[in-house]
Scaffold this motif. Sequence first.
Motif, PDB file in Angstrom:
ATOM      1  N   ALA A 249      -0.539  -4.752  -1.844  1.00  0.00           N
ATOM      2  CA  ALA A 249      -1.555  -5.782  -2.532  1.00  0.00           C
ATOM      3  C   ALA A 249      -0.356  -6.742  -1.657  1.00  0.00           C
ATOM      4  O   ALA A 249       0.804  -6.931  -0.953  1.00  0.00           O
ATOM      5  CB  ALA A 249      -0.671  -6.027  -4.190  1.00  0.00           C
ATOM      6  N   LEU A 250      -0.934  -8.564  -1.739  1.00  0.00           N
ATOM      7  CA  LEU A 250       0.201  -9.301  -0.638  1.00  0.00           C
ATOM      8  C   LEU A 250       1.620  -9.654  -1.914  1.00  0.00           C
ATOM      9  O   LEU A 250       1.746 -10.102  -3.547  1.00  0.00           O
ATOM     10  CB  LEU A 250      -0.782 -10.710  -1.388  1.00  0.00           C
ATOM     11  CG  LEU A 250      -1.904 -10.955  -0.669  1.00  0.00           C
ATOM     12  CD1 LEU A 250      -2.622 -12.175  -0.455  1.00  0.00           C
ATOM     13  CD2 LEU A 250      -1.642 -10.734   0.670  1.00  0.00           C
ATOM     14  N   VAL A 251       2.125 -10.028  -1.470  1.00  0.00           N
ATOM     15  CA  VAL A 251       3.934 -10.280  -1.725  1.00  0.00           C
ATOM     16  C   VAL A 251       3.819 -11.530  -2.455  1.00  0.00           C
ATOM     17  O   VAL A 251       3.528 -12.459  -1.612  1.00  0.00           O
ATOM     18  CB  VAL A 251       4.919 -10.246  -0.730  1.00  0.00           C
ATOM     19  CG1 VAL A 251       5.773 -11.487  -1.008  1.00  0.00           C
ATOM     20  CG2 VAL A 251       5.225  -8.551  -0.352  1.00  0.00           C
ATOM     21  N   LYS A 252       3.753 -12.116  -3.603  1.00  0.00           N
ATOM     22  CA  LYS A 252       3.997 -12.860  -4.465  1.00  0.00           C
ATOM     23  C   LYS A 252       5.211 -13.109  -5.325  1.00  0.00           C
ATOM     24  O   LYS A 252       4.895 -14.211  -5.944  1.00  0.00           O
ATOM     25  CB  LYS A 252       2.965 -13.014  -5.152  1.00  0.00           C
ATOM     26  CG  LYS A 252       1.362 -13.633  -4.515  1.00  0.00           C
ATOM     27  CD  LYS A 252       0.485 -13.146  -5.422  1.00  0.00           C
ATOM     28  CE  LYS A 252      -1.071 -13.223  -4.861  1.00  0.00           C
ATOM     29  NZ  LYS A 252      -2.401 -13.006  -6.009  1.00  0.00           N
ATOM     30  N   GLY A 359      -0.714 -30.179   3.285  1.00  0.00           N
ATOM     31  CA  GLY A 359      -0.005 -30.150   1.856  1.00  0.00           C
ATOM     32  C   GLY A 359       1.530 -29.301   1.567  1.00  0.00           C
ATOM     33  O   GLY A 359       2.073 -28.732   2.363  1.00  0.00           O
ATOM     34  N   ALA A 360       0.879 -28.079   0.487  1.00  0.00           N
ATOM     35  CA  ALA A 360       1.745 -27.922  -0.072  1.00  0.00           C
ATOM     36  C   ALA A 360       2.514 -26.196   0.560  1.00  0.00           C
ATOM     37  O   ALA A 360       2.681 -25.396   0.238  1.00  0.00           O
ATOM     38  CB  ALA A 360       2.160 -27.563  -1.695  1.00  0.00           C
ATOM     39  N   ASP A 361       1.604 -25.775   1.723  1.00  0.00           N
ATOM     40  CA  ASP A 361       1.379 -24.851   2.316  1.00  0.00           C
ATOM     41  C   ASP A 361       2.374 -23.963   2.762  1.00  0.00           C
ATOM     42  O   ASP A 361       3.774 -24.981   3.467  1.00  0.00           O
ATOM     43  CB  ASP A 361       0.977 -24.449   3.248  1.00  0.00           C
ATOM     44  CG  ASP A 361      -0.286 -23.348   4.282  1.00  0.00           C
ATOM     45  OD1 ASP A 361       0.462 -22.176   3.553  1.00  0.00           O
ATOM     46  OD2 ASP A 361      -1.009 -23.293   4.763  1.00  0.00           O
ATOM     47  N   MET A 362       2.859 -23.141   1.171  1.00  0.00           N
ATOM     48  CA  MET A 362       4.577 -22.271   1.941  1.00  0.00           C
ATOM     49  C   MET A 362       5.395 -22.221   3.490  1.00  0.00           C
ATOM     50  O   MET A 362       5.995 -21.933   3.883  1.00  0.00           O
ATOM     51  CB  MET A 362       4.907 -21.490   0.851  1.00  0.00           C
ATOM     52  CG  MET A 362       5.596 -20.928   1.225  1.00  0.00           C
ATOM     53  SD  MET A 362       6.382 -18.616  -0.050  1.00  0.00           S
ATOM     54  CE  MET A 362       5.621 -19.617  -1.799  1.00  0.00           C
ATOM     55  N   ARG A 363       3.841 -21.663   4.079  1.00  0.00           N
ATOM     56  CA  ARG A 363       4.250 -21.220   5.654  1.00  0.00           C
ATOM     57  C   ARG A 363       4.703 -22.229   6.093  1.00  0.00           C
ATOM     58  O   ARG A 363       4.858 -21.719   7.390  1.00  0.00           O
ATOM     59  CB  ARG A 363       2.723 -20.813   5.843  1.00  0.00           C
ATOM     60  CG  ARG A 363       2.018 -19.421   5.433  1.00  0.00           C
ATOM     61  CD  ARG A 363       1.360 -18.827   5.339  1.00  0.00           C
ATOM     62  NE  ARG A 363      -0.393 -20.174   5.364  1.00  0.00           N
ATOM     63  CZ  ARG A 363      -1.605 -20.067   5.107  1.00  0.00           C
ATOM     64  NH1 ARG A 363      -2.020 -18.654   5.672  1.00  0.00           N
ATOM     65  NH2 ARG A 363      -2.151 -20.850   4.862  1.00  0.00           N
ATOM     66  N   GLY A 468      -4.441 -19.012  -1.303  1.00  0.00           N
ATOM     67  CA  GLY A 468      -3.548 -19.501  -2.153  1.00  0.00           C
ATOM     68  C   GLY A 468      -1.865 -18.340  -2.147  1.00  0.00           C
ATOM     69  O   GLY A 468      -1.475 -19.066  -3.177  1.00  0.00           O
ATOM     70  N   ARG A 469      -1.778 -17.414  -2.138  1.00  0.00           N
ATOM     71  CA  ARG A 469      -0.607 -16.712  -1.706  1.00  0.00           C
ATOM     72  C   ARG A 469      -0.023 -17.980  -1.197  1.00  0.00           C
ATOM     73  O   ARG A 469       1.644 -17.760  -1.725  1.00  0.00           O
ATOM     74  CB  ARG A 469      -0.259 -16.033  -1.525  1.00  0.00           C
ATOM     75  CG  ARG A 469       0.966 -14.314  -1.162  1.00  0.00           C
ATOM     76  CD  ARG A 469       1.888 -14.931  -0.255  1.00  0.00           C
ATOM     77  NE  ARG A 469       1.008 -14.961   1.297  1.00  0.00           N
ATOM     78  CZ  ARG A 469       1.464 -13.208   1.719  1.00  0.00           C
ATOM     79  NH1 ARG A 469       1.641 -12.898   0.931  1.00  0.00           N
ATOM     80  NH2 ARG A 469       1.024 -13.272   2.757  1.00  0.00           N
ATOM     81  N   THR A 473      -4.296 -24.732   0.412  1.00  0.00           N
ATOM     82  CA  THR A 473      -5.381 -25.390  -0.602  1.00  0.00           C
ATOM     83  C   THR A 473      -6.817 -24.851  -0.356  1.00  0.00           C
ATOM     84  O   THR A 473      -6.601 -24.731   0.916  1.00  0.00           O
ATOM     85  CB  THR A 473      -6.076 -27.060   0.279  1.00  0.00           C
ATOM     86  OG1 THR A 473      -5.185 -27.826  -0.218  1.00  0.00           O
ATOM     87  CG2 THR A 473      -7.008 -27.699  -0.691  1.00  0.00           C
ATOM     88  N   PRO A 474      -7.377 -24.445  -1.407  1.00  0.00           N
ATOM     89  CA  PRO A 474      -8.615 -23.587  -1.115  1.00  0.00           C
ATOM     90  C   PRO A 474      -9.555 -23.900   0.195  1.00  0.00           C
ATOM     91  O   PRO A 474      -9.737 -25.309   0.222  1.00  0.00           O
ATOM     92  CB  PRO A 474      -9.553 -23.277  -2.512  1.00  0.00           C
ATOM     93  CG  PRO A 474      -8.046 -23.598  -3.013  1.00  0.00           C
ATOM     94  CD  PRO A 474      -7.037 -24.475  -2.197  1.00  0.00           C
ATOM     95  N   VAL A 475     -10.296 -23.437   1.018  1.00  0.00           N
ATOM     96  CA  VAL A 475     -11.024 -23.938   1.861  1.00  0.00           C
ATOM     97  C   VAL A 475     -12.608 -23.500   1.202  1.00  0.00           C
ATOM     98  O   VAL A 475     -12.463 -23.000   0.190  1.00  0.00           O
ATOM     99  CB  VAL A 475     -11.115 -22.655   2.963  1.00  0.00           C
ATOM    100  CG1 VAL A 475     -11.505 -21.152   3.135  1.00  0.00           C
ATOM    101  CG2 VAL A 475     -12.216 -23.443   4.633  1.00  0.00           C
TER     102      VAL A 475
END
Length: 554
Positions: A249-252, A359-363, A468-469, A473-475
């Motif tokens: 699972a993706l780390v969240k 935007g708010a992309d954590m990466r 989303g993780r 913004t969704p594509v």
Amino acid sequence: MKKYKNIILASVGLVLLTISSCKNDRDFLEENQKALDESNSLLNPAQFSVMSASMYHYVQLFYCSADQTKDAWILGLGTDVFFDPRDATSKYNNWSIVNGTDNFSGDWWSWQYTLIKVANTLIAGAANPAVVWPSETAKNAAIAEARYFRGFAYRNLANAFGGVPIVDAPVTEAKVDYVRNTREEVYSFAKADLTYAAANLPLTTTQPGRVVRAAADHILAEVNISLKDYDGAIAAATRVIDGTDGNYALVKARFGARAAEADKNYYYDLFVMGNQNTQAGNNESIWNAQFAVTATGGPVLGGVPGTITRPLIERMMWCQYWGAAKLGYPGTPTDSSGRGVGFVRPTNYANYNIWKNSGADMRNNEVNIKRKYYFGADIKDANGVVIFKKKDLIPKSYLTTREDTMLFVYPNWAKFGTDKHINAVPDNGYVRNFYVIRLPETYFLRAEAYLNKGRSDLAANDLNIVRGRANATPVAAGDVNMDYILDERARELFGEEFRMLTLTRLGLVYDRTKRFGSPESAASVQQFNNLMPIPQTAIDRNVGATLAQNPGYN
């Protein structure tokens, strides 16, 4: 003296007796040494395990075989993602000097065939009825591990070089008449190995870094895409994603060694030393090359031997701001600044283009990509007047020379270094395991397969799970194409994925480098660079048949 004389006489008598017992002098001189091979050197599971360790060592070499730019080759040196900022004429900045003598791609060829040689020996040895296995499952798992590496190696070769010779059994005598199989034949051979591995490798392991079933299905998904078996690719990737192959699972959420530090985030945690293995609670990790260290900071047994005993990723990838006197730094690396030397610099595409409207992309936040740099001391003008104070933000207007932005100050991706080194020593204090396979890439492979089937809606769904993780913004489905998937791979997997192999597999080295590479790479890359050159040494030694060079290379 009489005692020693008697000993000598006795010895001479023994020698004479031995000689006289031989039929003739030739019998006496003839050696009767039995060769070691898979029939007499692999007699129990422990010996198989010891030999398999050498395959893991060669994977370590993918990441730690030399200093400066070489270890960046497989990660995409000279393509759309990064380049050598120090020498405009160096290999892969200048694609025109890439040929069959290139040791970057040449070593890649050699490492893969070494993996194949060891794997073939293990597979043949497992068929020996003299080996006592604890169970048929254990035997099949040992064979599956070897077949995984063989399939993995042939995938690596086919992606980089196209069609290559298939060697499917131990070579026991000199052979100099190899011919190239087609690329499709190589992928099909790899598919058979990976299919077997996916059915017989264990789901989990207590040994960090050892391959498991999900690793086989992940590589199988990519090979199936190369064979245009998109349904097979989707099925293989889905087994990893849906839990069939294990609990991934993706780390969240925050985890691991530095989880209590409020100024970091869970994406940062993925690259903290000690956090890469599933045994450490990282369910996003599928397979890692192991470079873990002891409490004293020394590489554990199994690390890369020789003068380079640790990965040099921080030295290679981070800028050298600690060495810029102009910026108030003394030229000595510190624990907080790291030991970057800027051998490899991200392109503008990687540092800026892919983050437009992020935007708010954590990466892309300051935690994960350091973009703000501060003066290390008061800066004075020619009259001694302080114009910038220590810890003031360095303005772009102050970075006026090429060296300023090509070497001293450019975005540092946190995944390649640390502000807390082992024993606070920046020279050798960042030693983490390297992701060979991480779950987001499995989603990207399934998205690629969906896109190739004309289901951009399902491709967008997979991309948006990863986005989303990161709070991105969704594509929209209508915006998904191969370019977008490659952009998303760069955002998530920059410096991790085998970018060179991704682009050679897709035939996009030329296109992507021409559009997004450094000016030098873009000017020199040619269409034929979509495949790497066959090593000239392999061609020259193959005197019994023609091992054809890839078109375009001298």
